[in-house]
Design a protein around this motif. Structure first.
Motif, PDB file in Angstrom:
ATOM      1  N   PHE A  92      46.281 -12.143   0.762  1.00 48.54           N
ATOM      2  CA  PHE A  92      47.402 -12.293   1.683  1.00 48.54           C
ATOM      3  C   PHE A  92      48.629 -12.752   0.911  1.00 48.54           C
ATOM      4  O   PHE A  92      48.588 -13.751   0.190  1.00 48.54           O
ATOM      5  N   TYR A 106      46.030 -17.267  14.512  1.00 47.52           N
ATOM      6  CA  TYR A 106      45.182 -18.048  13.610  1.00 47.52           C
ATOM      7  C   TYR A 106      44.226 -18.958  14.369  1.00 47.52           C
ATOM      8  O   TYR A 106      43.157 -19.317  13.852  1.00 47.52           O
ATOM      9  N   LYS A 161      52.896  -9.663   3.995  1.00 47.62           N
ATOM     10  CA  LYS A 161      53.486 -10.638   4.923  1.00 47.62           C
ATOM     11  C   LYS A 161      54.707 -10.001   5.574  1.00 47.62           C
ATOM     12  O   LYS A 161      55.608  -9.480   4.891  1.00 47.62           O
ATOM     13  N   ILE A 195      46.662  -3.421   7.893  1.00 49.16           N
ATOM     14  CA  ILE A 195      46.580  -4.844   8.192  1.00 49.16           C
ATOM     15  C   ILE A 195      47.770  -5.558   7.565  1.00 49.16           C
ATOM     16  O   ILE A 195      48.226  -5.193   6.475  1.00 49.16           O
ATOM     17  N   ALA A 226      49.926 -14.967  12.923  1.00 53.97           N
ATOM     18  CA  ALA A 226      48.790 -14.122  13.286  1.00 53.97           C
ATOM     19  C   ALA A 226      48.502 -13.079  12.217  1.00 53.97           C
ATOM     20  O   ALA A 226      49.351 -12.759  11.372  1.00 53.97           O
ATOM     21  N   ILE A 227      47.304 -12.516  12.313  1.00 53.30           N
ATOM     22  CA  ILE A 227      46.932 -11.307  11.585  1.00 53.30           C
ATOM     23  C   ILE A 227      47.129 -10.129  12.535  1.00 53.30           C
ATOM     24  O   ILE A 227      46.744 -10.189  13.707  1.00 53.30           O
ATOM     25  N   VAL A 283      47.349  -7.767   1.651  1.00 53.06           N
ATOM     26  CA  VAL A 283      47.764  -7.905   3.048  1.00 53.06           C
ATOM     27  C   VAL A 283      49.218  -8.377   3.047  1.00 53.06           C
ATOM     28  O   VAL A 283      49.514  -9.525   2.706  1.00 53.06           O
ATOM     29  N   THR A 333      48.425 -21.132   8.247  1.00 50.22           N
ATOM     30  CA  THR A 333      49.052 -20.013   7.555  1.00 50.22           C
ATOM     31  C   THR A 333      48.002 -19.308   6.705  1.00 50.22           C
ATOM     32  O   THR A 333      47.006 -19.914   6.309  1.00 50.22           O
ATOM     33  N   MET A 334      48.250 -18.033   6.436  1.00 49.86           N
ATOM     34  CA  MET A 334      47.418 -17.288   5.491  1.00 49.86           C
ATOM     35  C   MET A 334      48.198 -16.983   4.217  1.00 49.86           C
ATOM     36  O   MET A 334      47.707 -16.249   3.351  1.00 49.86           O
ATOM     37  N   ASP A 335      49.386 -17.542   4.086  1.00 56.62           N
ATOM     38  CA  ASP A 335      50.219 -17.278   2.914  1.00 56.62           C
ATOM     39  C   ASP A 335      49.462 -17.640   1.629  1.00 56.62           C
ATOM     40  O   ASP A 335      48.996 -18.778   1.454  1.00 56.62           O
ATOM     41  N   HIS A 345      50.125  -9.685   7.999  1.00 56.10           N
ATOM     42  CA  HIS A 345      50.107 -10.996   8.633  1.00 56.10           C
ATOM     43  C   HIS A 345      51.529 -11.509   8.791  1.00 56.10           C
ATOM     44  O   HIS A 345      52.467 -11.046   8.131  1.00 56.10           O
ATOM     45  N   THR A 346      51.679 -12.459   9.706  1.00 57.55           N
ATOM     46  CA  THR A 346      52.952 -13.088   9.992  1.00 57.55           C
ATOM     47  C   THR A 346      52.764 -14.600   9.888  1.00 57.55           C
ATOM     48  O   THR A 346      51.709 -15.084   9.473  1.00 57.55           O
TER      49      THR A 346
END
Length: 216
Positions: A215, A159, A7, A51, A57-58, A5, A169-171, A53-54
């Protein structure tokens, strides 16, 4: 199965800009083409998803071709899975729980939380209201329409949509999840998955068959 995913370092983007953004950023699309219960439900629409992410958000973009569409559910957290529906199930934390984010082709959304299909807790409307949605078919419910149709849908999933967790975060997160296409009450009922499911009857609430989503 596994996917990366990407970034994206972009400011807040509305859902209707996601298709163009994904094209500009070279986001890879993945097929949802496992017909897990082919003997009883052989119909296989064409569906792909991208898909990313930022910081906030996803982002997800669905592209679908099918021979009958339906968007009867009148409000969020209704029976959207009975309509022409795209679904993202995701476990954002390693605690055995997952979220089901199900959206019909008119952008009507259901979000639930739990550890299996029983006793799921639905997200409050104040959470659902922050999920920006765009669909090429418009946002009004409609009865069944038959005939070949191509449609798209994009969602911005903040999120905070993971309302039982405090995700900032999803980092670097390696999550588990699956992506589905269904239409339980369409003229041609169908159940498709990105990651295959080895169960005797239709059941998307099966985290044992989730794939890996890494991610960046």
């Amino acid at each position: 199965m596994k996917l990366l995913v990407k970034k994206l370092s972009v400011p807040a983007v509305p859902a209707d800009r996601i298709p163009a953004l994904f094209q500009a950023e070279g986001i890879q699309y993945h097929s949802v083409d496992h017909v897990d219960w082919r003997e009883e439900y052989p119909y296989c629409p064409v569906m792909t998803f991208g898909i990313a992410h930022t910081d906030d958000a996803i982002l997800i973009h669905y592209r679908v071709e099918e021979d009958c569409i339906r968007a009867v559910a009148p409000h969020d957290n209704g029976h959207v899975w009975e309509d022409s529906c795209c679904e993202l199930f995701l476990s954002p934390a390693e605690d055995g729980s997952y979220y089901n984010m199900e959206c019909n082709c008119a952008g009507t959304l259901l979000v639930g939380y739990g550890v299996d299909r029983n006793g799921r807790e639905l997200a409050p409307q104040e959470v659902l209201g922050h999920v920006d949605r765009w669909t090429s078919l418009g946002r009004s419910p409609f009865e069944s329409r038959e005939g070949h149709c191509q449609w798209e849908m994009a969602l911005v999933i903040p999120y905070a949509t993971f309302f039982k967790h405090d995700i900032k975060t999803m980092d670097g997160v390696v999550a588990r999840g699956n992506v589905y296409k269904c239409g339980d009450q369409t003229a041609q009922p169908h159940f498709l998955s990105w990651n295959p499911i080895d169960l005797p009857k239709p059941d998307f609430h099966c985290p044992a068959f989730f794939g890996e989503m890494a991610f960046e």
